[in-house]
Design an enzyme around this catalytic site. Sequence first.
Site, mmCIF file in Angstrom:
data_model
loop_
_atom_site.group_PDB
_atom_site.id
_atom_site.type_symbol
_atom_site.label_atom_id
_atom_site.label_comp_id
_atom_site.label_asym_id
_atom_site.label_seq_id
_atom_site.Cartn_x
_atom_site.Cartn_y
_atom_site.Cartn_z
ATOM 1 N N HIS A 237 0.791 -1.242 0.000
ATOM 2 C CA HIS A 237 0.000 0.000 0.000
ATOM 3 C C HIS A 237 0.828 1.301 0.000
ATOM 4 C CE1 HIS A 237 -3.171 -2.805 1.042
ATOM 5 N NE2 HIS A 237 -2.567 -3.103 2.187
HETATM 6 O O1 RIB Z 1 -5.439 -0.051 3.933
HETATM 7 C C1 RIB Z 1 -4.052 0.072 3.995
HETATM 8 C C2 RIB Z 1 -3.653 1.348 4.698
HETATM 9 O O2 RIB Z 1 -4.108 1.314 6.052
HETATM 10 C C3 RIB Z 1 -2.165 1.560 4.780
HETATM 11 O O3 RIB Z 1 -1.894 2.938 4.738
HETATM 12 C C4 RIB Z 1 -1.828 0.992 6.142
HETATM 13 O O4 RIB Z 1 -0.618 1.499 6.644
HETATM 14 C C5 RIB Z 1 -3.013 1.431 6.949
HETATM 15 O O5 RIB Z 1 -2.844 2.767 7.359
#
Ligand code: RIB
Length: 300
Positions: A237
Amino acid sequence: MKLVIDTDPGVDDAMAITFAALHPDIELLGLTTVFGNVTASQGTHNALYLSERLGLDIPVAEGANVPRVLPPFEPSAHVHGPEGFGNLKVPAPKGKAIAETAAEFLCRVARENPGQIVLCPVGPMTNVADAIDLDPDFAKNLKSIVFMGGTLDRQGNVTPFAEANTWHDPHALDVVLQSGANITMVGLDVTMKLILMAEDFTKMAEINSVHGGFLRDISHFYLKFYKTVGEAGCGFHDPMTIIAALHPELFKTDSTPLGVVLDGEEIGRTYRTEGRPAVNVCVDLDVEGVKAEFMEALAR
Ligand code: RIB
Ligand code: CA
């Protein structure tokens, strides 16, 4: 690229910050912290620790510990570990957060570098909405906002509808989506197309024993969580968001106005709408190109 990362560090946040710190084409001007994976104060601790171990001399500004409208959340300790770095307990950093709040710092750095700052929020959007409230020119002063969050055509990761960052503060995201800033969304549609396995973290440690080794050490807990939800590895992510900001040519985007559900069962769901400024939504990517970009930065 002049970059500021707004973050809730967090295992994949640590990957994003590491990438930004090591990449020669990125000038990282500061980190701002927000609740989410951890509390804002634990996030500040983690951000300071990361900047020190990466040899960065940059400001860290602490931001919101609660969403704008919703009641407070417990940190996502089941995903990122009790202190955000899996089972690792990192030593206390030497430095301290600056006196400015995250929103004040964001407004100042954007004002001092008009049209130059790329802001990558990789946690809930609370600080960014606060900055928009604080300075009517804030959105205009930024070059762009490239954020991790949301999902259009894939199911959510905290509910069937919503991704974690948009679910944690949909009201803040709603303000940002209407701000007129140049916005790119890096959501689950693309971040779950690049799944990292334990072998990938082993490779990071082989390439760069200090920084890759740290990422491998904090990944075990995170990988275990992903197994419990039926995934073979973890999504890419937050680091993908920085790569999308630096190398947009590695992504396919759809330009569409975006809305976010503010209450009810689907709260936090992002959806295509009309009558708002368009957002570039990443819908596909060069998976191998993005992964190679990350590994190359570690190898430098
Ligand atoms: O859904 C993934 C996100 O949520 C990423 O930014 C992870 O670090 C959490 O914050
Ligand atoms: Ca994050």
